[in-house]
Motif scaffolding. Structure first.
Motif, PDB file in Angstrom:
ATOM      1  N   LEU A   1      26.688  39.092  43.608  1.00 10.73           N
ATOM      2  CA  LEU A   1      27.932  38.988  44.371  1.00 10.73           C
ATOM      3  C   LEU A   1      27.743  38.063  45.565  1.00 10.73           C
ATOM      4  CD1 LEU A   1      29.169  42.716  44.448  1.00 10.73           C
ATOM      5  CD2 LEU A   1      29.706  40.942  42.787  1.00 10.73           C
TER       6      LEU A   1
ATOM      7  N   TYR B   1      36.818  38.381  39.540  1.00  9.47           N
ATOM      8  CA  TYR B   1      35.485  38.782  40.003  1.00  9.47           C
ATOM      9  C   TYR B   1      35.645  39.430  41.376  1.00  9.47           C
ATOM     10  CZ  TYR B   1      30.383  38.647  40.183  1.00  9.47           C
ATOM     11  OH  TYR B   1      29.056  38.996  40.214  1.00  9.47           O
TER      12      TYR B   1
ATOM     13  N   ASP C   1      28.959  45.308  36.316  1.00  8.50           N
ATOM     14  CA  ASP C   1      29.791  44.131  36.085  1.00  8.50           C
ATOM     15  C   ASP C   1      30.193  44.014  34.625  1.00  8.50           C
ATOM     16  OD1 ASP C   1      29.649  43.273  38.675  1.00  8.50           O
ATOM     17  OD2 ASP C   1      27.893  42.032  38.351  1.00  8.50           O
TER      18      ASP C   1
ATOM     19  N   GLN D   1      24.545  43.386  43.902  1.00  9.60           N
ATOM     20  CA  GLN D   1      24.920  42.813  45.195  1.00  9.60           C
ATOM     21  C   GLN D   1      24.320  41.418  45.383  1.00  9.60           C
ATOM     22  OE1 GLN D   1      27.138  44.142  47.389  1.00  9.60           O
ATOM     23  NE2 GLN D   1      27.437  45.637  45.737  1.00  9.60           N
TER      24      GLN D   1
ATOM     25  N   ILE E   1      34.112  40.791  44.797  1.00  9.99           N
ATOM     26  CA  ILE E   1      32.942  40.651  45.675  1.00  9.99           C
ATOM     27  C   ILE E   1      33.254  41.296  47.021  1.00  9.99           C
ATOM     28  CG2 ILE E   1      32.060  38.555  44.597  1.00  9.99           C
ATOM     29  CD1 ILE E   1      33.303  36.937  46.832  1.00  9.99           C
TER      30      ILE E   1
END
Length: 692
Positions: free
Chosen positions: A157, A305, A572, A154, A307
């Protein structure tokens, strides 16, 4: 308070935690009471007498001020910031690196939630530096540490989002890449991974010594943390005695020195011989200018990606000094999550329906990802596309996504059996693969792609191949028999001969191409236990694959079922069997995303290996897929007629019942599908080219 002031303060702190976390009663009242209890604890937990406990309670108090409902927003924000900064005066990187990173993370989140983007950036950056310094802190199987690993995800992100808000687009890509590198390091933390190549014995001994000492120091700190778990911390547990704080500072300092010695040993003595080894030991950031060099002259990289409640697409081209960034809506993100859930549920539970609906599902996925909109940002000319998915996007055949505009293409290869075909693709038939004559490939990350590109593998003469070790995929033997004559020399193992010992003793380090015609098994709860399955149900795990020496290998092909599946839930990084072979030294991989049709995959791979005589791995696979999907039933009949002598030789000793079930039935079934037996994507789209 009179008899046991320290325990009274600890209990006051715990009451503060309880009121801060409870969902019963008025939220505003609960937070006010939590603040009262924390402040009471601080009457005993002073900076002078109990500095670590004081810092812990300051951190807890800051979190509560951040959530506080009553009072002015500016007042709560100011008090929270002051408390976090007080905590950081004790929780330094040198003395308490993990708590230092956690408190910076909390403070950065506070700045981000209040849209103070520059302050958030300035706070997240040292937090990330500390997290990357802490490699090996998190081990799989430990619930608390796994939770902490997810929190560190996190952190990255959040940093990517902050970079975008600040229009620091190149840094957004760089931090996205760093998050993947961090997960890679965590995966191999505390594993006995040995560097490959001619490493001096003295260097290996020093590597082993440093690892043992680091592990011992870390274990001592872990035990001390466990002993104070009940002391009121909202993360992991804290010490309470002033003398313990001094001990912690001394231990962390020694641990820091050991880690620096390990870094220097790897950098000076190992990396020049085995550059891949350092990727598993320490986060090595890759700069945007180095990422851009991977695009070549006419290549574009699409990197996704995810997020929070949206997903990003980074479009990296050789022409643009910064990436072009496309951002989804929250609705698009939710649609993507729903699509993923439905796709995987149907694949697992109702495979016939999954096959039937795959084409329409891919159409829907292209719309969710706004593929046509993204493609408009790719400059011309561009003949090569590299896809870098994120999380669960690794599981899908993105190269097969439909496109909305018409495309004409001409197959660029010929073979001995079937002449070149020219096909005009209609609107509904066109897919991403058709737009890029230089090929569509995948990469786990830009950093691993960079490593793959640096591997020079001029030879392609010796094949190592195994086929049908579990004796339930006989057409895999036809694959291997057909491709063997393409190489000057080969080692071939089939059925019972393809056992684990024989494979480990086969000197894979001499192979230029390794072809595994066997089942793969992916373990989502323990990715390093994912494996290839050999005779007698013996398994070669991902961890064992990584320790293989493939320094002469140019290509690894995993031709059977589900060999390309990956971990996708919280990590990830791309964690699966192809990932292991890439790290073991092969620059190119071909693997599968689902249980592929046996006949379709056999024909596709025969064509693929014929193409390899003149084409790169990527274009060879892409052309084979285009050829297969457009192969007519008449063309198939002619092809099988040419292959019949080879089929008869390969399976002449097979009992009639088994031949009918495993060979004749698939052949007859395909001939009955007209006019294009393999047009549906589940026949051809499951194969992916990974690397260069």
């Amino acid at each position: 308070f009179e008899d046991f002031p320290e325990k009274w303060a600890m209990t006051q702190n715990n009451l503060g935690n309880a009121y801060s976390d409870t969902i019963k009663g008025s939220r505003a009242d609960n937070l006010e009471r939590a603040i009262e209890f924390y402040e009471a604890a601080l009457t005993v937990r002073t900076r002078e007498d109990f500095p670590e406990d004081w810092a812990m309670t300051q951190n807890n108090l800051a979190m509560t001020y951040s959530d506080r409902i009553s009072g002015s927003e500016a007042e709560n924000l100011e008090r929270a910031i002051l408390c976090y900064r007080d905590a950081l005066s004790i929780r330094t990187r040198e003395a308490f690196p993990q708590n230092h990173a956690k408190t910076l993370f909390n403070l950065g989140n506070l700045y981000r939630s209040n849209q103070q983007w520059q302050l958030a950036y300035d706070t997240y950056a040292p937090a990330i530096e500390t997290v990357e310094f802490l490699r090996g802190e998190i081990q799989s199987g430990d619930e608390t540490k796994q939770k902490l690993a997810e929190e560190w995800n996190q952190l990255y992100l959040g940093m990517v989002e902050v970079c975008i808000e600040l229009q620091r687009y190149t840094e957004a890509v760089e931090y996205a890449e760093r998050s993947k590198a961090r997960n890679l390091v965590e995966l191999f933390a505390n594993r006995d991974i040995k560097p490959k190549g001619n490493i001096p014995e003295t260097v290996l001994n020093e590597l082993s010594r440093l690892r043992r000492e680091i592990e011992a120091e870390q274990r001592q700190l872990d035990i001390q943390q466990i002993n104070r778990n009940s002391n009121g911390g909202r993360i992991l547990g804290e010490r309470s005695l002033k003398s313990d704080s001094l001990t912690t500072s001394r231990d962390s300092t020694h641990l820091t020195k050991l880690r620096k010695q390990l870094d220097e040993l790897i950098a000076h003595e190992i990396t020049s011989i085995d550059p891949n080894f350092s990727l598993t030991q320490k986060v090595k950031p890759i700069l945007y200018k180095d990422i851009q060099t991977l695009t070549g002259e006419n290549t574009t990289i699409l990197e996704w990606y995810i997020i929070g409640d949206k997903f990003l697409t980074f479009i990296i081209t050789p022409q643009s000094p910064t990436p072009i960034i496309w951002q989804s809506s929250t609705a698009d993100f939710q649609a993507l999550v729903n699509w993923d859930n439905e796709y995987r549920k149907e694949y697992k539970e109702i495979k016939p329906q999954w096959k039937q609906k795959l084409a329409s599902r891919l159409q829907n996925l292209a719309e969710i990802l706004h593929l046509d909109e993204i493609l408009k940002n790719i400059p011309k000319p561009c003949d090569r596309l590299i896809l870098i998915p994120h999380r669960f996007l690794h599981l899908f055949p993105l190269h097969a996504l439909p496109i909305s505009h018409e495309t004409d293409f001409e197959s660029g290869c010929t073979d001995e059996i079937d002449s070149s075909i020219t096909v005009s693709l209609s609107k509904s038939e066109s897919c991403l693969l058709d737009l890029f004559p230089g090929g569509v490939s995948y990469a786990p990350s830009c950093q691993l792609l960079q490593q793959a590109k640096q591997r020079q593998r001029p030879n392609f003469s010796h094949l190592f191949a195994i086929a049908n070790p579990t004796k339930d995929r006989y057409l895999l033997e036809l694959q291997a028999a057909n491709i063997r004559h393409k190489f000057k020399s080969n080692d071939f193992l089939a059925k019972d001969d393809a056992n684990k010992n024989a494979i480990l003793n086969a000197k894979l380090s001499f192979a230029n191409c390794a072809h595994f015609g066997c089942h793969g098994k992916f373990e989502p709860d323990s990715p390093l236990e994912s494996s290839l399955v050999f005779a007698n149900k013996e398994r070669l795990t991902l961890l064992e694959i990584f320790n293989l020496d493939l320094n002469q290998c140019r290509l690894v092909t995993l031709s059977a079922c589900e060999t390309g599946l990956t971990e996708s839930r919280t990590s990830d990084e791309y964690i699966g069997l192809p990932f292991g072979f890439l790290l073991a030294g092969s620059p190119s991989m071909v693997s599968t995303l689902w249980k592929v049709d046996e006949l379709a995959s056999t024909l596709l791979l025969i064509r693929f290996y014929e193409n390899l005589e003149t084409l790169s791995t990527v274009t060879a696979l892409n052309e084979a897929q285009q050829w297969l999907r457009n192969l007519t039933s008449e063309g198939l009949e002619a092809l099988l007629k040419c292959l019949k002598p080879q089929i008869d030789r390969t399976f002449k000793l097979l009992p009639k019942k088994e031949r009918t079930r495993f060979v004749n039935a698939p052949l007859d079934g395909a001939l009955n599908r007209k006019p294009f037996p393999f047009a549906e994507p589940h026949y051809w789209a499951g194969f992916t080219a990974i690397g260069v």
